[in-house]
Design a protein around this motif. Structure first.
Motif, PDB file in Angstrom:
ATOM      1  N   LYS A   2      -7.976  -8.468  11.208  1.00 31.39           N
ATOM      2  CA  LYS A   2      -6.629  -8.243  11.720  1.00 31.39           C
ATOM      3  C   LYS A   2      -5.704  -9.355  11.245  1.00 31.39           C
ATOM      4  CE  LYS A   2      -4.511  -7.802  16.302  1.00 31.39           C
ATOM      5  NZ  LYS A   2      -4.830  -7.730  17.736  1.00 31.39           N
ATOM      6  N   ALA A   3      -4.502  -8.971  10.844  1.00 32.29           N
ATOM      7  CA  ALA A   3      -3.482  -9.943  10.451  1.00 32.29           C
ATOM      8  C   ALA A   3      -2.144  -9.487  11.021  1.00 32.29           C
ATOM      9  CB  ALA A   3      -3.391 -10.054   8.938  1.00 32.29           C
ATOM     10  N   SER A   4      -1.322 -10.455  11.417  1.00 32.04           N
ATOM     11  CA  SER A   4      -0.033 -10.135  12.026  1.00 32.04           C
ATOM     12  C   SER A   4       1.079 -10.969  11.411  1.00 32.04           C
ATOM     13  CB  SER A   4      -0.077 -10.414  13.531  1.00 32.04           C
ATOM     14  OG  SER A   4      -1.065  -9.638  14.147  1.00 32.04           O
ATOM     15  N   GLY A  36       5.218   2.163  16.246  1.00 31.14           N
ATOM     16  CA  GLY A  36       4.729   3.111  15.262  1.00 31.14           C
ATOM     17  C   GLY A  36       3.371   2.689  14.748  1.00 31.14           C
ATOM     18  N   ARG A  37       2.679   3.633  14.116  1.00 28.06           N
ATOM     19  CA  ARG A  37       1.391   3.341  13.487  1.00 28.06           C
ATOM     20  C   ARG A  37       1.321   4.117  12.181  1.00 28.06           C
ATOM     21  NH1 ARG A  37      -3.879   3.759  16.872  1.00 28.06           N
ATOM     22  NH2 ARG A  37      -3.286   1.604  17.231  1.00 28.06           N
ATOM     23  N   ILE A  38       0.964   3.398  11.116  1.00 33.19           N
ATOM     24  CA  ILE A  38       0.769   3.994   9.803  1.00 33.19           C
ATOM     25  C   ILE A  38      -0.730   3.956   9.529  1.00 33.19           C
ATOM     26  CG2 ILE A  38       1.255   3.780   7.335  1.00 33.19           C
ATOM     27  CD1 ILE A  38       3.867   2.236   8.237  1.00 33.19           C
ATOM     28  N   GLU A  39      -1.342   5.122   9.346  1.00 27.68           N
ATOM     29  CA  GLU A  39      -2.782   5.220   9.136  1.00 27.68           C
ATOM     30  C   GLU A  39      -3.083   5.482   7.668  1.00 27.68           C
ATOM     31  OE1 GLU A  39      -4.742   7.761  12.014  1.00 27.68           O
ATOM     32  OE2 GLU A  39      -3.198   7.298  13.495  1.00 27.68           O
ATOM     33  N   LEU A  40      -3.328   4.410   6.949  1.00 29.26           N
ATOM     34  CA  LEU A  40      -3.700   4.517   5.544  1.00 29.26           C
ATOM     35  C   LEU A  40      -5.165   4.938   5.457  1.00 29.26           C
ATOM     36  CD1 LEU A  40      -1.920   1.232   4.470  1.00 29.26           C
ATOM     37  CD2 LEU A  40      -1.139   3.548   4.013  1.00 29.26           C
ATOM     38  N   PRO A  41      -5.617   5.487   4.334  1.00 30.89           N
ATOM     39  CA  PRO A  41      -7.015   5.924   4.223  1.00 30.89           C
ATOM     40  C   PRO A  41      -8.029   4.791   4.428  1.00 30.89           C
ATOM     41  CG  PRO A  41      -5.715   6.798   2.410  1.00 30.89           C
ATOM     42  CD  PRO A  41      -4.830   5.832   3.154  1.00 30.89           C
ATOM     43  N   PHE A  42      -7.597   3.548   4.266  1.00 28.67           N
ATOM     44  CA  PHE A  42      -8.516   2.406   4.297  1.00 28.67           C
ATOM     45  C   PHE A  42      -8.212   1.421   5.424  1.00 28.67           C
ATOM     46  CE2 PHE A  42      -5.438   2.499   0.858  1.00 28.67           C
ATOM     47  CZ  PHE A  42      -4.557   1.521   1.260  1.00 28.67           C
ATOM     48  N   GLY A  43      -7.267   1.746   6.299  1.00 30.25           N
ATOM     49  CA  GLY A  43      -6.911   0.862   7.403  1.00 30.25           C
ATOM     50  C   GLY A  43      -5.603   1.310   8.021  1.00 30.25           C
ATOM     51  N   GLN A  44      -5.030   0.485   8.874  1.00 34.41           N
ATOM     52  CA  GLN A  44      -3.786   0.884   9.528  1.00 34.41           C
ATOM     53  C   GLN A  44      -2.861  -0.304   9.734  1.00 34.41           C
ATOM     54  OE1 GLN A  44      -5.567   2.383  13.154  1.00 34.41           O
ATOM     55  NE2 GLN A  44      -4.680   0.711  14.351  1.00 34.41           N
ATOM     56  N   CYS A  45      -1.622   0.029  10.039  1.00 40.64           N
ATOM     57  CA  CYS A  45      -0.637  -0.985  10.396  1.00 40.64           C
ATOM     58  C   CYS A  45       0.109  -0.513  11.628  1.00 40.64           C
ATOM     59  CB  CYS A  45       0.335  -1.229   9.241  1.00 40.64           C
ATOM     60  SG  CYS A  45       1.502  -2.571   9.582  1.00 40.64           S
ATOM     61  N   THR A  57       1.154  -5.513  12.535  1.00 39.73           N
ATOM     62  CA  THR A  57      -0.245  -5.898  12.654  1.00 39.73           C
ATOM     63  C   THR A  57      -1.069  -4.976  11.777  1.00 39.73           C
ATOM     64  OG1 THR A  57       0.093  -6.651  14.922  1.00 39.73           O
ATOM     65  CG2 THR A  57      -2.177  -6.253  14.231  1.00 39.73           C
ATOM     66  N   ALA A  58      -1.740  -5.555  10.790  1.00 39.79           N
ATOM     67  CA  ALA A  58      -2.590  -4.800   9.873  1.00 39.79           C
ATOM     68  C   ALA A  58      -4.043  -4.916  10.317  1.00 39.79           C
ATOM     69  CB  ALA A  58      -2.428  -5.334   8.454  1.00 39.79           C
ATOM     70  N   LEU A  59      -4.771  -3.809  10.241  1.00 39.97           N
ATOM     71  CA  LEU A  59      -6.183  -3.767  10.615  1.00 39.97           C
ATOM     72  C   LEU A  59      -6.993  -3.144   9.490  1.00 39.97           C
ATOM     73  CD1 LEU A  59      -5.338  -2.325  14.077  1.00 39.97           C
ATOM     74  CD2 LEU A  59      -6.425  -4.535  13.777  1.00 39.97           C
ATOM     75  N   ILE A  70      -1.658  -5.422   3.592  1.00 34.91           N
ATOM     76  CA  ILE A  70      -0.563  -6.400   3.678  1.00 34.91           C
ATOM     77  C   ILE A  70       0.371  -6.255   2.484  1.00 34.91           C
ATOM     78  CG2 ILE A  70      -0.050  -8.872   3.491  1.00 34.91           C
ATOM     79  CD1 ILE A  70      -2.564  -9.327   5.275  1.00 34.91           C
ATOM     80  N   GLN A  71      -0.187  -6.120   1.304  1.00 37.44           N
ATOM     81  CA  GLN A  71       0.622  -5.999   0.093  1.00 37.44           C
ATOM     82  C   GLN A  71       1.466  -4.721   0.120  1.00 37.44           C
ATOM     83  OE1 GLN A  71       0.300  -3.783  -2.823  1.00 37.44           O
ATOM     84  NE2 GLN A  71       2.121  -4.818  -3.588  1.00 37.44           N
ATOM     85  N   ILE A  72       0.854  -3.619   0.512  1.00 29.07           N
ATOM     86  CA  ILE A  72       1.559  -2.335   0.529  1.00 29.07           C
ATOM     87  C   ILE A  72       2.695  -2.354   1.553  1.00 29.07           C
ATOM     88  CG2 ILE A  72       1.316   0.108   1.175  1.00 29.07           C
ATOM     89  CD1 ILE A  72      -1.547  -0.060  -0.092  1.00 29.07           C
TER      90      ILE A  72
END
Length: 98
Positions: A2-4, A36-45, A57-59, A70-72
């Motif tokens: 997790k990163a914030s 909000g929540r963005i659900e990428l195929p490999f994690g979420q933010c 917050t990226a997971l 984080i980059q995206i």
């Protein structure tokens, strides 16, 4: 892992909506007022907007994947908030030992 980070801005709700709308064309997204929540195929933010700014917050399961999220997210926020030139400092808050 997790990163914030936090982006101090008076336009947090607008940027939250713009990010969710943009990613909603490609991946599952939930968006309510202030969050909000963005659900990428490999994690979420997860995103939170308030009067002080936008919290992100990226997971992800591992550090390389977390770095990718984080980059995206950072690059898209840079594009949408270019007038404010966001300088994000992401802090690993869980899984730093990995």
């Amino acid at each position: 892992m997790k990163a914030s980070t936090f982006f101090a801005t008076a336009h947090a709700e607008r940027y939250l909506g713009t990010l969710c709308k943009h990613f909603g064309h490609k991946v599952p997204v939930t968006h309510e007022s202030g969050s909000g929540r963005i659900e990428l195929p490999f994690g979420q933010c997860d995103l939170r907007a308030d009067d002080a700014g936008l919290g992100l917050t990226a997971l992800a399961s591992d550090r390389p994947t977390l770095d990718k999220i984080i980059q995206i997210i950072s690059s898209h926020l840079d594009r949408f908030a270019f007038r404010e030139n966001p300088e994000l400092t992401w802090i690993i808050t869980e899984g730093a030992e990995a």
